[in-house]
Motif scaffolding. Structure first.
Motif, PDB file in Angstrom:
ATOM      1  N   TYR A  54      38.811  -9.480 -23.128  1.00 24.49           N
ATOM      2  CA  TYR A  54      38.378  -8.091 -23.238  1.00 24.49           C
ATOM      3  C   TYR A  54      37.105  -7.792 -22.453  1.00 24.49           C
ATOM      4  O   TYR A  54      36.527  -6.721 -22.600  1.00 24.49           O
ATOM      5  CB  TYR A  54      38.209  -7.731 -24.720  1.00 24.49           C
ATOM      6  CG  TYR A  54      39.475  -8.018 -25.487  1.00 24.49           C
ATOM      7  CD1 TYR A  54      40.532  -7.122 -25.484  1.00 24.49           C
ATOM      8  CD2 TYR A  54      39.649  -9.237 -26.156  1.00 24.49           C
ATOM      9  CE1 TYR A  54      41.718  -7.405 -26.146  1.00 24.49           C
ATOM     10  CE2 TYR A  54      40.829  -9.525 -26.825  1.00 24.49           C
ATOM     11  CZ  TYR A  54      41.858  -8.605 -26.812  1.00 24.49           C
ATOM     12  OH  TYR A  54      43.035  -8.896 -27.458  1.00 24.49           O
ATOM     13  N   ARG A  55      36.709  -8.736 -21.621  1.00 21.75           N
ATOM     14  CA  ARG A  55      35.526  -8.506 -20.785  1.00 21.75           C
ATOM     15  C   ARG A  55      35.964  -7.995 -19.419  1.00 21.75           C
ATOM     16  O   ARG A  55      36.657  -8.695 -18.690  1.00 21.75           O
ATOM     17  CB  ARG A  55      34.733  -9.806 -20.622  1.00 21.75           C
ATOM     18  CG  ARG A  55      34.138 -10.323 -21.926  1.00 21.75           C
ATOM     19  CD  ARG A  55      33.149 -11.460 -21.666  1.00 21.75           C
ATOM     20  NE  ARG A  55      32.756 -12.073 -22.930  1.00 21.75           N
ATOM     21  CZ  ARG A  55      33.023 -13.326 -23.276  1.00 21.75           C
ATOM     22  NH1 ARG A  55      33.685 -14.114 -22.435  1.00 21.75           N
ATOM     23  NH2 ARG A  55      32.638 -13.801 -24.444  1.00 21.75           N
ATOM     24  N   ASN A  56      35.588  -6.790 -19.092  1.00 17.76           N
ATOM     25  CA  ASN A  56      35.890  -6.230 -17.778  1.00 17.76           C
ATOM     26  C   ASN A  56      34.744  -6.561 -16.828  1.00 17.76           C
ATOM     27  O   ASN A  56      33.840  -5.761 -16.601  1.00 17.76           O
ATOM     28  CB  ASN A  56      36.101  -4.713 -17.875  1.00 17.76           C
ATOM     29  CG  ASN A  56      37.415  -4.359 -18.540  1.00 17.76           C
ATOM     30  OD1 ASN A  56      38.409  -5.051 -18.358  1.00 17.76           O
ATOM     31  ND2 ASN A  56      37.427  -3.301 -19.325  1.00 17.76           N
ATOM     32  N   ASP A 101      44.447  -2.159 -29.562  1.00 20.16           N
ATOM     33  CA  ASP A 101      43.583  -1.943 -30.727  1.00 20.16           C
ATOM     34  C   ASP A 101      42.400  -2.905 -30.708  1.00 20.16           C
ATOM     35  O   ASP A 101      41.257  -2.512 -30.976  1.00 20.16           O
ATOM     36  CB  ASP A 101      44.382  -2.128 -32.016  1.00 20.16           C
ATOM     37  CG  ASP A 101      45.544  -1.160 -32.127  1.00 20.16           C
ATOM     38  OD1 ASP A 101      45.300   0.025 -32.369  1.00 20.16           O
ATOM     39  OD2 ASP A 101      46.698  -1.599 -31.961  1.00 20.16           O
ATOM     40  N   LEU A 102      42.669  -4.169 -30.386  1.00 23.04           N
ATOM     41  CA  LEU A 102      41.593  -5.155 -30.326  1.00 23.04           C
ATOM     42  C   LEU A 102      40.599  -4.819 -29.217  1.00 23.04           C
ATOM     43  O   LEU A 102      39.392  -5.053 -29.358  1.00 23.04           O
ATOM     44  CB  LEU A 102      42.172  -6.551 -30.114  1.00 23.04           C
ATOM     45  CG  LEU A 102      43.074  -7.083 -31.230  1.00 23.04           C
ATOM     46  CD1 LEU A 102      43.548  -8.498 -30.914  1.00 23.04           C
ATOM     47  CD2 LEU A 102      42.383  -7.035 -32.588  1.00 23.04           C
ATOM     48  N   GLU A 103      41.095  -4.282 -28.120  1.00 23.85           N
ATOM     49  CA  GLU A 103      40.200  -3.897 -27.026  1.00 23.85           C
ATOM     50  C   GLU A 103      39.234  -2.799 -27.459  1.00 23.85           C
ATOM     51  O   GLU A 103      38.051  -2.814 -27.095  1.00 23.85           O
ATOM     52  CB  GLU A 103      41.017  -3.427 -25.825  1.00 23.85           C
ATOM     53  CG  GLU A 103      40.158  -3.073 -24.620  1.00 23.85           C
ATOM     54  CD  GLU A 103      40.974  -2.638 -23.426  1.00 23.85           C
ATOM     55  OE1 GLU A 103      40.381  -2.491 -22.340  1.00 23.85           O
ATOM     56  OE2 GLU A 103      42.199  -2.443 -23.558  1.00 23.85           O
ATOM     57  N   VAL A 104      39.727  -1.845 -28.252  1.00 22.18           N
ATOM     58  CA  VAL A 104      38.860  -0.769 -28.751  1.00 22.18           C
ATOM     59  C   VAL A 104      37.723  -1.347 -29.580  1.00 22.18           C
ATOM     60  O   VAL A 104      36.546  -0.985 -29.412  1.00 22.18           O
ATOM     61  CB  VAL A 104      39.678   0.251 -29.572  1.00 22.18           C
ATOM     62  CG1 VAL A 104      38.750   1.269 -30.234  1.00 22.18           C
ATOM     63  CG2 VAL A 104      40.686   0.970 -28.686  1.00 22.18           C
ATOM     64  N   PHE A 105      38.052  -2.272 -30.476  1.00 21.60           N
ATOM     65  CA  PHE A 105      37.007  -2.886 -31.308  1.00 21.60           C
ATOM     66  C   PHE A 105      36.088  -3.776 -30.472  1.00 21.60           C
ATOM     67  O   PHE A 105      34.876  -3.830 -30.726  1.00 21.60           O
ATOM     68  CB  PHE A 105      37.637  -3.675 -32.451  1.00 21.60           C
ATOM     69  CG  PHE A 105      38.282  -2.814 -33.499  1.00 21.60           C
ATOM     70  CD1 PHE A 105      37.520  -1.930 -34.234  1.00 21.60           C
ATOM     71  CD2 PHE A 105      39.641  -2.891 -33.738  1.00 21.60           C
ATOM     72  CE1 PHE A 105      38.108  -1.117 -35.203  1.00 21.60           C
ATOM     73  CE2 PHE A 105      40.239  -2.094 -34.709  1.00 21.60           C
ATOM     74  CZ  PHE A 105      39.468  -1.199 -35.439  1.00 21.60           C
ATOM     75  N   ALA A 106      36.648  -4.459 -29.481  1.00 18.01           N
ATOM     76  CA  ALA A 106      35.814  -5.302 -28.622  1.00 18.01           C
ATOM     77  C   ALA A 106      34.806  -4.471 -27.847  1.00 18.01           C
ATOM     78  O   ALA A 106      33.672  -4.911 -27.610  1.00 18.01           O
ATOM     79  CB  ALA A 106      36.696  -6.101 -27.660  1.00 18.01           C
ATOM     80  N   ASP A 107      35.187  -3.263 -27.438  1.00 13.39           N
ATOM     81  CA  ASP A 107      34.240  -2.374 -26.759  1.00 13.39           C
ATOM     82  C   ASP A 107      33.095  -1.973 -27.678  1.00 13.39           C
ATOM     83  O   ASP A 107      31.968  -1.769 -27.234  1.00 13.39           O
ATOM     84  CB  ASP A 107      34.966  -1.111 -26.262  1.00 13.39           C
ATOM     85  CG  ASP A 107      35.812  -1.354 -25.023  1.00 13.39           C
ATOM     86  OD1 ASP A 107      35.630  -2.408 -24.379  1.00 13.39           O
ATOM     87  OD2 ASP A 107      36.646  -0.493 -24.695  1.00 13.39           O
ATOM     88  N   ILE A 108      33.391  -1.865 -28.965  1.00 15.14           N
ATOM     89  CA  ILE A 108      32.359  -1.454 -29.931  1.00 15.14           C
ATOM     90  C   ILE A 108      31.439  -2.618 -30.283  1.00 15.14           C
ATOM     91  O   ILE A 108      30.213  -2.460 -30.331  1.00 15.14           O
ATOM     92  CB  ILE A 108      33.022  -0.911 -31.217  1.00 15.14           C
ATOM     93  CG1 ILE A 108      33.788   0.377 -30.905  1.00 15.14           C
ATOM     94  CG2 ILE A 108      31.963  -0.649 -32.302  1.00 15.14           C
ATOM     95  CD1 ILE A 108      34.642   0.873 -32.063  1.00 15.14           C
ATOM     96  N   ARG A 109      32.021  -3.804 -30.482  1.00 14.03           N
ATOM     97  CA  ARG A 109      31.248  -4.929 -31.006  1.00 14.03           C
ATOM     98  C   ARG A 109      31.101  -6.116 -30.065  1.00 14.03           C
ATOM     99  O   ARG A 109      30.471  -7.095 -30.414  1.00 14.03           O
ATOM    100  CB  ARG A 109      31.871  -5.402 -32.317  1.00 14.03           C
ATOM    101  CG  ARG A 109      31.507  -4.535 -33.520  1.00 14.03           C
ATOM    102  CD  ARG A 109      31.368  -5.412 -34.729  1.00 14.03           C
ATOM    103  NE  ARG A 109      30.704  -4.756 -35.839  1.00 14.03           N
ATOM    104  CZ  ARG A 109      30.427  -5.355 -36.982  1.00 14.03           C
ATOM    105  NH1 ARG A 109      30.766  -6.622 -37.147  1.00 14.03           N
ATOM    106  NH2 ARG A 109      29.809  -4.721 -37.947  1.00 14.03           N
TER     107      ARG A 109
END
Length: 371
Positions: free
Chosen positions: A192-194, A85-93
């Protein structure tokens, strides 16, 4: 109590206003990632003691007011197994929301299984058995069926009671700070940084390749990660892992040779072939490097020390009734034996609980210095 599907800006504004004064919210997401690199957020479920709202992120023109509430630093976000869930938000913000209370981690610190699922935890704490009807549902379909919406509501409905119970138990055990430390690590933006330059680490098959092929695999993996990000495609839709490893080993420099690699020949070669050959040519010009360290088996002394440390960890774990692997997984014990004090046992609650003692057993000078 209001339970509703939020699909228009006015309803979203009302829900966000209700969230504004809350000290905590239960939070969950539904997303799809089968055809894209980045997850497509389909639904966000939030709950407070008085409200449950399922925010339709597909129908609404923007969910920015909701994101403002989720990212509010004064509001604790209660999530079960929060990483995805946190990864989804990290991708957005660009970073995950904080602070977070992960109920799976909290449960493990209270003596439950380390990876306990939401349904099992809800049943254990509340006695309610959740149905498993929509674990693989298509969350992009609109309108959402009523039973699917009810399933989504349940993901936060009972999370409120789970949170209250675990928060009280952690406080009684004196482990609230332990959870705070674990969740602070979970909300580190670096998780969360790829980074495309680090994409080779995903390809464990590369460990057996010679240094020149490992170097080439690093370049190919970086190219694939960038390409997947730029085109929003799953990595495997660009080139499969096995094909990438084979290309690094064979190092084809001509279209015909590239086309003979299973998983690259055909559509991938037609679409990406020229780029892949350019990456291979560049990789062949680099100095070969061994990226993966060759696995080292512990010698007799190290194995005896490992068993001594493991025995001590198990004794402490049994005494405080939590999992021994939660305190000190094998890789962390091996770090200490190797003289590496950068791991989790050298800081925070683990150091205070047992890390200091283990470092002294290893003869580690870092044991004398607080971190």
């Amino acid at each position: 109590m209001t339970e509703s599907l939020v699909q228009d800006p006015a309803a979203l504004a009302r829900s966000c206003e209700a969230l504004r004064a809350q000290a905590w919210m239960a939070l969950d997401t539904e997303f799809m990632r089968t055809r894209t690199y980045y997850a497509r957020l389909c639904l966000v479920q939030v709950a407070t003691p008085e409200q449950i709202a399922c925010v339709d992120t597909i129908t609404l023109p923007t969910i920015e007011p909701l994101l403002e509430m989720i990212y509010a630093p004064h509001t604790l976000k209660v999530v079960h197994a929060a990483r995805q869930d946190l990864e989804v938000f990290a991708d957005i913000r660009g970073a995950p929301p904080a602070p977070v209370f992960d109920t799976q981690i909290a449960a493990s610190l209270c003596g439950y299984d380390d990876q306990i699922g939401y349904g099992a935890l809800v049943e254990s704490i509340t006695g309610h058995k959740l149905p498993k009807l929509h674990t693989r549902a298509d969350w992009e379909t609109r309108p959402l069926p009523a039973d699917q919406l009810h399933y989504a509501e349940d993901d936060v409905r009972y999370l409120r009671d789970v949170y209250r119970f675990l928060a009280q138990k952690l406080e009684a055990l004196g482990r609230t700070d332990w959870l705070r430390e674990e969740c602070a690590a979970l909300t580190d933006p670096g998780l969360y940084r790829n980074d495309p330059r680090e994409a080779w680490r995903r390809l464990k098959q590369g460990q057996s390749l010679p240094p020149a092929a490992q170097t080439l695999l690093r370049e190919l993996a970086m190219w694939r990660e960038l390409t997947a990000q730029q085109h929003n495609l799953p990595r495997g839709w660009v080139v499969a892992d096995t094909a990438l490893v084979e290309a690094a080993l064979v190092a084809p420099t001509a279209p015909e040779a590239l086309g003979r690699i299973a998983g690259i020949g055909g559509p991938p070669a037609r679409k990406w072939g020229e780029e892949i050959l350019q990456v291979i040519q560049h990789g062949l010009e680099l100095k070969p490097e061994r990226l993966w360290e060759e696995p080292q088996r512990p010698d007799r002394r190290q194995q005896a020390l490992y068993e001594q440390l493991q025995t001590r960890v198990r004794a402490v774990a049994a005494e405080i009734k939590i999992s021994a692997t939660l305190i000190a997984p094998r890789r962390e014990l091996l770090k200490l034996i190797a003289g590496d004090s950068s791991g989790s046992l050298a800081r925070g609650w683990r150091r205070a609980l047992i890390g200091e003692e283990l470092m002294q057993l290893c003869g580690n000078p870092a044991a004398a210095t607080a971190t």
